[in-house]
Design a protein around this motif. Sequence first.
Motif, PDB file in Angstrom:
ATOM      1  N   SER A  12      -2.429 -13.864  -2.811  1.00  0.00           N
ATOM      2  CA  SER A  12      -2.872 -13.594  -1.105  1.00  0.00           C
ATOM      3  C   SER A  12      -3.430 -14.955  -0.640  1.00  0.00           C
ATOM      4  CB  SER A  12      -3.169 -12.547  -0.482  1.00  0.00           C
ATOM      5  OG  SER A  12      -2.464 -11.099  -0.829  1.00  0.00           O
ATOM      6  N   LYS A  57      -2.951  -7.624  -4.724  1.00  0.00           N
ATOM      7  CA  LYS A  57      -3.176  -8.746  -3.530  1.00  0.00           C
ATOM      8  C   LYS A  57      -4.075  -9.289  -4.445  1.00  0.00           C
ATOM      9  CE  LYS A  57      -3.953  -8.436   0.738  1.00  0.00           C
ATOM     10  NZ  LYS A  57      -4.666  -8.314   1.557  1.00  0.00           N
ATOM     11  N   HIS A  92     -10.964  -7.144   0.043  1.00  0.00           N
ATOM     12  CA  HIS A  92      -9.888  -7.502   0.715  1.00  0.00           C
ATOM     13  C   HIS A  92      -8.234  -7.350  -1.091  1.00  0.00           C
ATOM     14  CE1 HIS A  92     -10.597  -7.294   4.484  1.00  0.00           C
ATOM     15  NE2 HIS A  92     -10.479  -8.379   4.769  1.00  0.00           N
ATOM     16  N   PHE A  93      -9.107  -7.799  -2.450  1.00  0.00           N
ATOM     17  CA  PHE A  93      -8.319  -8.240  -3.025  1.00  0.00           C
ATOM     18  C   PHE A  93      -8.561  -7.599  -4.325  1.00  0.00           C
ATOM     19  CE2 PHE A  93      -9.165 -11.979  -0.448  1.00  0.00           C
ATOM     20  CZ  PHE A  93      -8.227 -12.092  -0.231  1.00  0.00           C
TER      21      PHE A  93
END
Length: 326
Positions: free
Chosen positions: A39, A10, A95-96
């Motif tokens: 994303s 991501k 989140h990445f």
Amino acid sequence: MSNESLKPAKLAVLIDADNTTAACAQNLLEEIAKYGIASVKRIYGDWSSPMLHGWRSILLKHALVPIQQFAYTKGKDATDMGLIIDAMDLLYSGHFDGFCLVSSDSDFTPLASRIRASGRVVYGFGKVNTPEAFRQACDRFFYIENLGEAEKQKDEVGIASASALSEPPDAAKLAVKPRQMDSAIKSLLNKSIKDATDEATGWAFVGKIGNVISETRPDFDSRTYGYAKLSGMLRDLRGLQFRTDEANRMYCRKIPFGELIRLLDDAFNRFKSAKGWANLDVVGKYVKPRWNWEEYGFESFPELLSKVDHVEITNDGMRMQTPVAS
């Protein structure tokens, strides 16, 4: 293997619109797609400025989210600060897996270093004049001028072929030539092959060679030199042998031509005639038990000699030539 390891990375794509041309958008996003899923795609600039008209016309097409940054003070780049603040927020979200920083501005060097220190991958994208500090701070750095180069070359070949049928030779247009492989690049490639070579087998996986190069030269890209892939660039180096395995992975190894030349000198001095020539078959029979050319992909002794500098061959003879001093 876990399902997590199979998922594509991501990526957070952050574009400095003030330092990047809109003409590269399509090729830029296609390149990014090779490394994971974008994303988040945000682009920063003063959208009231006419300078960003090109970007405004393609925002929806590429699902880019524009972030407004007013130039509060003349000479100060608010875009940089806004992008950096957002990047840190995204980093802390956890989140990445990686970040794509699109800019030719060295002000993003500390940001790239900070993201890498957190264990995330940083892909940088910028023009050829991007300062070295920012290029080196990224895990990989790509020159925007190289993006989509393979497709452009195909188009140019087609256009050139069509033009050749309708225009005289003196009407040919000069194309921008890729950079030539100089001695420094050849040395880099050869050293990387050596570092990537498996001592047990003597072969180097081409993918590992690329990784070794990226560790010291994040901005290295075979397209800069006119090659779509690293493998094509390696094939143009002298003295390498190639093979592929059952999974179609490519490997290469150095051919020990130094050993061969010493052996050829010995054989030539043993068997040369008064006229200064040695019989090809006699020399070949002497060499093969000591240096089996078939192991290095050569089908015959004459084929091998054709790849060796300073050797002259005829139908049935050979001789060693003295290198001309430069």
